[in-house]
Write a protein that holds these residues in place. Structure first.
Motif, PDB file in Angstrom:
ATOM      1  N   ILE A 105      -8.004   4.924  15.612  1.00 66.80           N
ATOM      2  CA  ILE A 105      -7.407   5.325  14.336  1.00 66.80           C
ATOM      3  C   ILE A 105      -6.541   4.205  13.802  1.00 66.80           C
ATOM      4  N   PHE A 106      -6.619   3.986  12.496  1.00 65.44           N
ATOM      5  CA  PHE A 106      -5.683   3.059  11.843  1.00 65.44           C
ATOM      6  C   PHE A 106      -5.115   3.755  10.620  1.00 65.44           C
ATOM      7  N   SER A 107      -3.816   3.599  10.394  1.00 64.25           N
ATOM      8  CA  SER A 107      -3.291   3.981   9.089  1.00 64.25           C
ATOM      9  C   SER A 107      -2.083   3.126   8.743  1.00 64.25           C
ATOM     10  N   GLY A 108      -1.768   3.112   7.452  1.00 66.46           N
ATOM     11  CA  GLY A 108      -0.672   2.269   6.972  1.00 66.46           C
ATOM     12  C   GLY A 108       0.234   3.027   6.038  1.00 66.46           C
ATOM     13  N   ILE A 109       1.457   2.540   5.956  1.00 71.97           N
ATOM     14  CA  ILE A 109       2.421   3.138   5.037  1.00 71.97           C
ATOM     15  C   ILE A 109       3.285   2.025   4.466  1.00 71.97           C
ATOM     16  N   GLN A 110       3.586   2.104   3.172  1.00 72.82           N
ATOM     17  CA  GLN A 110       4.320   1.013   2.525  1.00 72.82           C
ATOM     18  C   GLN A 110       5.824   1.120   2.775  1.00 72.82           C
ATOM     19  N   PRO A 111       6.464  -0.022   3.064  1.00 68.59           N
ATOM     20  CA  PRO A 111       7.915  -0.017   3.218  1.00 68.59           C
ATOM     21  C   PRO A 111       8.561  -0.263   1.865  1.00 68.59           C
ATOM     22  N   VAL A 121       3.072  -0.863   9.143  1.00 65.86           N
ATOM     23  CA  VAL A 121       3.998  -0.839   8.003  1.00 65.86           C
ATOM     24  C   VAL A 121       3.532  -1.954   7.062  1.00 65.86           C
ATOM     25  N   VAL A 122       2.978  -1.575   5.917  1.00 69.29           N
ATOM     26  CA  VAL A 122       2.191  -2.534   5.132  1.00 69.29           C
ATOM     27  C   VAL A 122       3.051  -3.288   4.112  1.00 69.29           C
ATOM     28  N   ASP A 123       3.748  -4.315   4.636  1.00 65.95           N
ATOM     29  CA  ASP A 123       4.605  -5.112   3.755  1.00 65.95           C
ATOM     30  C   ASP A 123       3.801  -6.008   2.820  1.00 65.95           C
ATOM     31  N   LEU A 124       2.593  -6.426   3.243  1.00 65.55           N
ATOM     32  CA  LEU A 124       1.768  -7.232   2.324  1.00 65.55           C
ATOM     33  C   LEU A 124       1.396  -6.391   1.100  1.00 65.55           C
ATOM     34  N   HIS A 125       1.105  -5.120   1.320  1.00 60.77           N
ATOM     35  CA  HIS A 125       0.806  -4.241   0.181  1.00 60.77           C
ATOM     36  C   HIS A 125       2.039  -4.010  -0.684  1.00 60.77           C
ATOM     37  N   ALA A 126       3.209  -3.945  -0.031  1.00 61.56           N
ATOM     38  CA  ALA A 126       4.427  -3.645  -0.797  1.00 61.56           C
ATOM     39  C   ALA A 126       4.674  -4.688  -1.883  1.00 61.56           C
ATOM     40  N   LEU A 143      -7.496  -5.500   0.617  1.00 62.10           N
ATOM     41  CA  LEU A 143      -6.592  -5.713   1.756  1.00 62.10           C
ATOM     42  C   LEU A 143      -6.554  -4.458   2.628  1.00 62.10           C
ATOM     43  N   MET A 144      -6.567  -3.311   1.994  1.00 61.80           N
ATOM     44  CA  MET A 144      -6.544  -2.059   2.756  1.00 61.80           C
ATOM     45  C   MET A 144      -7.823  -1.929   3.594  1.00 61.80           C
ATOM     46  N   ALA A 145      -8.947  -2.325   3.027  1.00 59.22           N
ATOM     47  CA  ALA A 145     -10.209  -2.308   3.784  1.00 59.22           C
ATOM     48  C   ALA A 145     -10.101  -3.266   4.971  1.00 59.22           C
ATOM     49  N   ALA A 146      -9.497  -4.428   4.739  1.00 59.39           N
ATOM     50  CA  ALA A 146      -9.339  -5.408   5.818  1.00 59.39           C
ATOM     51  C   ALA A 146      -8.454  -4.852   6.926  1.00 59.39           C
ATOM     52  N   ASP A 147      -7.392  -4.141   6.553  1.00 62.74           N
ATOM     53  CA  ASP A 147      -6.502  -3.544   7.555  1.00 62.74           C
ATOM     54  C   ASP A 147      -7.317  -2.731   8.562  1.00 62.74           C
ATOM     55  N   ILE A 148      -8.190  -1.924   8.025  1.00 62.84           N
ATOM     56  CA  ILE A 148      -8.939  -0.978   8.867  1.00 62.84           C
ATOM     57  C   ILE A 148     -10.044  -1.699   9.638  1.00 62.84           C
ATOM     58  N   HIS A 149     -10.824  -2.508   8.917  1.00 64.93           N
ATOM     59  CA  HIS A 149     -12.000  -3.128   9.538  1.00 64.93           C
ATOM     60  C   HIS A 149     -11.627  -4.223  10.536  1.00 64.93           C
ATOM     61  N   ARG A 174     -11.509   6.051  12.139  1.00 67.97           N
ATOM     62  CA  ARG A 174     -10.914   7.252  11.543  1.00 67.97           C
ATOM     63  C   ARG A 174      -9.590   6.868  10.909  1.00 67.97           C
ATOM     64  N   VAL A 175      -9.377   7.319   9.678  1.00 67.08           N
ATOM     65  CA  VAL A 175      -8.211   6.890   8.924  1.00 67.08           C
ATOM     66  C   VAL A 175      -7.525   8.094   8.281  1.00 67.08           C
ATOM     67  N   PRO A 176      -6.395   8.512   8.869  1.00 65.30           N
ATOM     68  CA  PRO A 176      -5.666   9.629   8.274  1.00 65.30           C
ATOM     69  C   PRO A 176      -4.827   9.161   7.084  1.00 65.30           C
ATOM     70  N   VAL A 177      -5.025   9.784   5.945  1.00 74.81           N
ATOM     71  CA  VAL A 177      -4.267   9.452   4.735  1.00 74.81           C
ATOM     72  C   VAL A 177      -4.055  10.717   3.923  1.00 74.81           C
ATOM     73  N   GLY A 178      -3.191  10.627   2.930  1.00 67.70           N
ATOM     74  CA  GLY A 178      -3.078  11.689   1.932  1.00 67.70           C
ATOM     75  C   GLY A 178      -4.270  11.605   0.988  1.00 67.70           C
ATOM     76  N   ASP A 201      -4.518  11.086  -2.032  1.00 73.98           N
ATOM     77  CA  ASP A 201      -4.509  10.029  -3.054  1.00 73.98           C
ATOM     78  C   ASP A 201      -5.242   8.764  -2.607  1.00 73.98           C
ATOM     79  N   GLN A 202      -5.502   8.625  -1.308  1.00 72.76           N
ATOM     80  CA  GLN A 202      -6.130   7.392  -0.808  1.00 72.76           C
ATOM     81  C   GLN A 202      -7.635   7.517  -0.577  1.00 72.76           C
ATOM     82  N   ARG A 203      -8.187   8.670  -0.911  1.00 71.64           N
ATOM     83  CA  ARG A 203      -9.620   8.920  -0.654  1.00 71.64           C
ATOM     84  C   ARG A 203     -10.505   7.849  -1.318  1.00 71.64           C
TER      85      ARG A 203
HETATM   86  N1  TRP Z   1      -2.608   2.198   0.548  1.00 65.32           N
HETATM   87  C1  TRP Z   1      -1.988   3.129   1.450  1.00 65.32           C
HETATM   88  C2  TRP Z   1      -0.983   3.961   0.676  1.00 65.32           C
HETATM   89  O1  TRP Z   1      -0.380   3.525  -0.257  1.00 65.32           O
HETATM   90  C3  TRP Z   1      -1.313   2.432   2.607  1.00 65.32           C
HETATM   91  C4  TRP Z   1      -2.287   1.676   3.419  1.00 65.32           C
HETATM   92  C5  TRP Z   1      -2.418   0.322   3.475  1.00 65.32           C
HETATM   93  C6  TRP Z   1      -3.257   2.209   4.305  1.00 65.32           C
HETATM   94  N2  TRP Z   1      -3.414  -0.016   4.343  1.00 65.32           N
HETATM   95  C7  TRP Z   1      -3.951   1.113   4.857  1.00 65.32           C
HETATM   96  C8  TRP Z   1      -3.606   3.503   4.653  1.00 65.32           C
HETATM   97  C9  TRP Z   1      -5.001   1.285   5.755  1.00 65.32           C
HETATM   98  C10 TRP Z   1      -4.661   3.667   5.558  1.00 65.32           C
HETATM   99  C11 TRP Z   1      -5.358   2.573   6.097  1.00 65.32           C
HETATM  100  O2  TRP Z   1      -0.782   5.057   1.035  1.00 65.32           O
END
Ligand code: TRP
Ligand code: AMP
Length: 332
Positions: free
Chosen positions: A4-10, A39-44, A129-135, A141-145, A147-149
């Motif tokens: 499982i991978f998931s991310g959240i923005q700081p 903790v996805v600081d690059l996304h932030a 970048l989000m795709a790269a995070d996971i791949h 498996r990626v748990p998200v809210g 809004d991220q579908r």
């Molecule tokens: N974009 C997601 C959000 O704002 C955070 C996120 C970044 C993420 N990389 C991810 C979630 C990879 C799942 C997998 O909520």
């Protein structure tokens, strides 16, 4: 075991939406998966972040994750910028994804707003970048809210096109895990907008560090409609604010809309809001106390993140190196 991978923005104090839509589910998934929490600081920085605030928010978000029950020993917690593989694979994916795919992303349209010409290029390629995070971890498996579908569908499109273009079966398909009655927690001021840490109105959200009085006040002031609570879940149709508050209650009490209505059907919002505030305070107070305890020891937080980053890199580096070989870069 599936990874499982998931991310959240700081990008601020996490909200009840982050907790119910994401963090709480993450904690439960740890029981039977290998998990990587980022903790996805690059996304932030796709939108402006003051450097000092970003550092603080990265530690705060980590403290909240740990306070909620994320386990940094059995699993991995780390800041995205500390593992170079994310940015390296994102560049390759920038060259795989098509502009047309990115143009359809509703989050970009929401976040860029009216002044699209002035949005950062990073905000546009955010989903790559989000795709790269996971791949980069071959996570499946990626748990998200909810809004991220759309972003996860794009991540699958990217993997498929990469595999197709290079004639390989390298990146696996990923499965979104969108869980629970509060997969989308809405604003307390407007039941049609999602609760967000970036909403200018603090009254629109419950922050995980709100004190009991603040929680009670925000719930008392939360927008509702003049009707009593309906007899069944079908009666929530066209009543977004009522549906949202019931969804929050259901998620916290471990039931669903119908379960909550068994106790509150036909009543006014006054009694229901009091019960909701009490339940929120009961569930959130231990989290904010534990968060404060972690934040008193920054060195301990940094040690968790440093260790997590080192372990994450040992997984991601060989995968991204192989992707680079497939693309045709010299391996010197
Ligand atoms: N974009 C997601 C959000 O704002 C955070 C996120 C970044 C993420 N990389 C991810 C979630 C990879 C799942 C997998 O909520
Ligand atoms: P973000 O705060 O945008 O980094 O989101 C982190 C995680 O929280 C993601 O999985 C989001 O889908 C989830 N999330 C954010 N806001 C909400 C919300 N209002 N309701 C449910 N989940 C949310």
């Amino acid at each position: 075991m599936q990874r499982i991978f998931s991310g959240i923005q700081p990008s601020g104090i996490p909200t009840l939406g982050n907790y119910l839509g994401a963090i709480r589910n993450w904690v439960a998934l740890q029981a039977d998966h290998d998990c990587i929490w980022c903790v996805v600081d690059l996304h932030a920085i796709t939108v402006w972040q003051d450097p000092e605030s970003l550092r603080r928010a990265t530690r705060e978000m980590t403290a909240v994750l740990l306070a909620c029950g994320i386990d940094p020993e059995a699993h991995i917690v780390f800041p995205q910028s500390a593992v170079r593989a994310h940015a390296q694979l994102a560049w390759i994916f920038n060259c795989i994804a098509r502009l047309g795919w990115l143009t359809r992303m509703t989050q970009f349209k929401d976040k860029a707003g009216k002044d699209r010409e002035n949005a950062s290029a990073g905000l546009y390629v955010y989903p790559n970048l989000m795709a790269a995070d996971i791949h980069a971890y071959h996570a499946t498996r990626v748990p998200v809210g909810d809004d991220q579908r759309q972003h996860l569908e794009l991540a699958n499109d990217i993997a498929q096109k990469f595999n197709h273009d290079y004639g390989v079966d390298f990146f696996p398909a990923i499965e979104p895990l969108i869980l629970g009655p509060a997969a989308r927690v809405m604003s307390l001021r407007d039941g049609t907008r999602k609760m967000s840490k970036s909403d200018p109105s603090d009254q629109s959200r419950i922050n995980l560090n709100d004190d009991p009085d603040t929680i009670a006040l925000k719930i008392r002031r939360a927008k509702t409609d003049p009707e009593p609570l309906p007899a069944d879940a079908a009666g929530l149709e066209g009543r977004p604010e009522a549906r949202n508050l019931l969804g929050i209650y259901a998620a916290l009490a471990g039931t669903d809309h119908a379960g909550v209505l068994r106790d509150f059907a036909g009543g006014g919002f006054g009694r229901f809001k009091e019960a909701l505030a009490a339940l929120l305070i009961e569930k959130l107070s231990p989290i904010s106390a534990e968060t404060r305890r972690w934040l008193d020891d920054e060195a301990a937080i940094d040690a968790v993140l440093r260790d997590g980053a080192a372990r994450a890199a040992t997984i991601a580096d060989p995968i991204v190196r192989e992707a680079e070989r497939l693309v045709g870069f010299l391996r010197l």
